[in-house]
Design an enzyme around this catalytic site. Structure first.
Site, short mmCIF file in Angstrom:
data_model
loop_
_atom_site.label_atom_id
_atom_site.label_comp_id
_atom_site.label_asym_id
_atom_site.label_seq_id
_atom_site.Cartn_x
_atom_site.Cartn_y
_atom_site.Cartn_z
N HIS A 112 0.86 -1.18 0.00
CA HIS A 112 0.00 0.00 0.00
C HIS A 112 0.90 1.23 0.00
O HIS A 112 2.13 1.13 -0.09
CB HIS A 112 -0.95 -0.02 1.20
N HIS A 152 4.03 1.29 2.23
CA HIS A 152 5.20 0.59 1.69
C HIS A 152 5.86 1.41 0.58
O HIS A 152 7.09 1.52 0.51
CB HIS A 152 4.79 -0.76 1.09
N LYS A 161 4.92 2.69 12.04
CA LYS A 161 3.68 2.13 12.58
C LYS A 161 3.97 0.91 13.45
O LYS A 161 3.39 0.75 14.52
CB LYS A 161 2.72 1.73 11.45
#
Length: 281
Positions: free
Chosen positions: A34, A37, A149
């Site tokens: 996504h 990345h 994250k």
């Protein structure tokens, strides 16, 4: 962009780059790429001459067989997303290439792996440290790029590389979020439409608590109220909310230096994690 599936071929490619005087970056992923990345790939391309994106759904970091089975596998789509960016190699080995017959070794990092996801997912961070150590040694890159994250994972990888004297710089990159603030994750695509809407409350709660802590609010009171808000999200199952120091993940009793507020919440059978920085007052 070359697609490479063996260690021998990958190392030969890197040796060619080295002979040309090129620097090498690596972006380890489990695929289902996504924008988060892709932002790592862009950062790698900006900082190194040649970029390897690895794609391997690592069975050793799943403590739930059903979670492993449900993890999306989208290599063809992933390759199409990478090509326009200019990534040089997609390294997509099979399980037998990474863990050949008779494989017995485990890399385990103490300290930063304790608590948080280390408590709720037995063996998960050992699996991360094991596969990433292999990918670092296989790629022989100068720099590796990871999203913030997975903040505990970032600390585990840094400590592993430092302790094992692997000559690579591990670079943490800011979390990329959707328009409503939810941190991008490959797992988000498994959320039902209703659960996806409810998930947007997670970053709202974290950012509000972080603002309160940075303004000098009491830790226990702020975390208690934020915990209740996370528990009240429809369909949610609360796992943890903790405040840790940003530099070493040690627990925080007073916000005197930069910290991170980290949370894990289940929506249905999908586990979501997130974290936000907390500035010292």
């Amino acid at each position: 962009m070359k697609i490479i599936r063996t260690v021998v071929e990958l190392r030969e490619e890197v040796r060619t780059w080295r002979r040309e005087g090129r620097t090498v970056g690596v972006v380890p992923t489990m695929g289902a790429l996504h924008e988060g990345h892709l932002s790592l790939v862009r950062r790698a391309l900006a900082e190194t001459d040649r970029v390897i994106v690895t794609l391997f759904v690592n069975p050793k970091q799943f403590n739930d067989a059903s979670d492993l089975a449900a993890y999306p596998r989208t290599e063809e789509r992933d390759a199409e997303k990478l090509k326009p960016l200019g990534a040089h190699v997609l390294y997509a080995p099979g399980a037998a290439e990474v863990y050949p017959s008779g494989f017995q070794t485990k890399v385990s990092v103490s300290g930063v792996s304790e608590g948080l996801c280390g408590a709720g997912r037995a063996g998960h961070l050992d699996g991360v440290a094991t596969v990433v150590s292999k990918l670092f040694l296989q790629a022989g890159a100068d720099k590796a790029f990871f999203g913030e994250k997975d903040f505990q994972q970032l600390h585990v990888v840094r400590r592993m590389a430092r302790d094992l004297d692997i000559p690579i710089e591990v670079i943490g990159c800011p979390t990329v979020r959707d328009a409503d603030g939810l941190a991008l994750s490959s797992r988000n695509q498994r959320l039902s439409p209703a659960a996806r809407a409810h998930a947007a409350a997670i970053p709202v709660v974290l950012h509000e608590a972080a603002r309160q802590l940075a303004a000098g609010a009491g830790i226990a009171e702020t975390l208690g109220a934020a915990t209740e808000r996370l528990k009240s999200i429809p369909e949610a199952r609360f796992e943890y909310l903790e405040l840790r120091h940003e530099d070493d993940l040690s627990p925080v009793s007073t916000v005197a230096r930069p910290a991170r507020l980290l949370a894990a919440v289940w929506l249905g059978d999908v586990r979501l994690i997130d974290n936000v920085p907390v500035a010292a007052p």
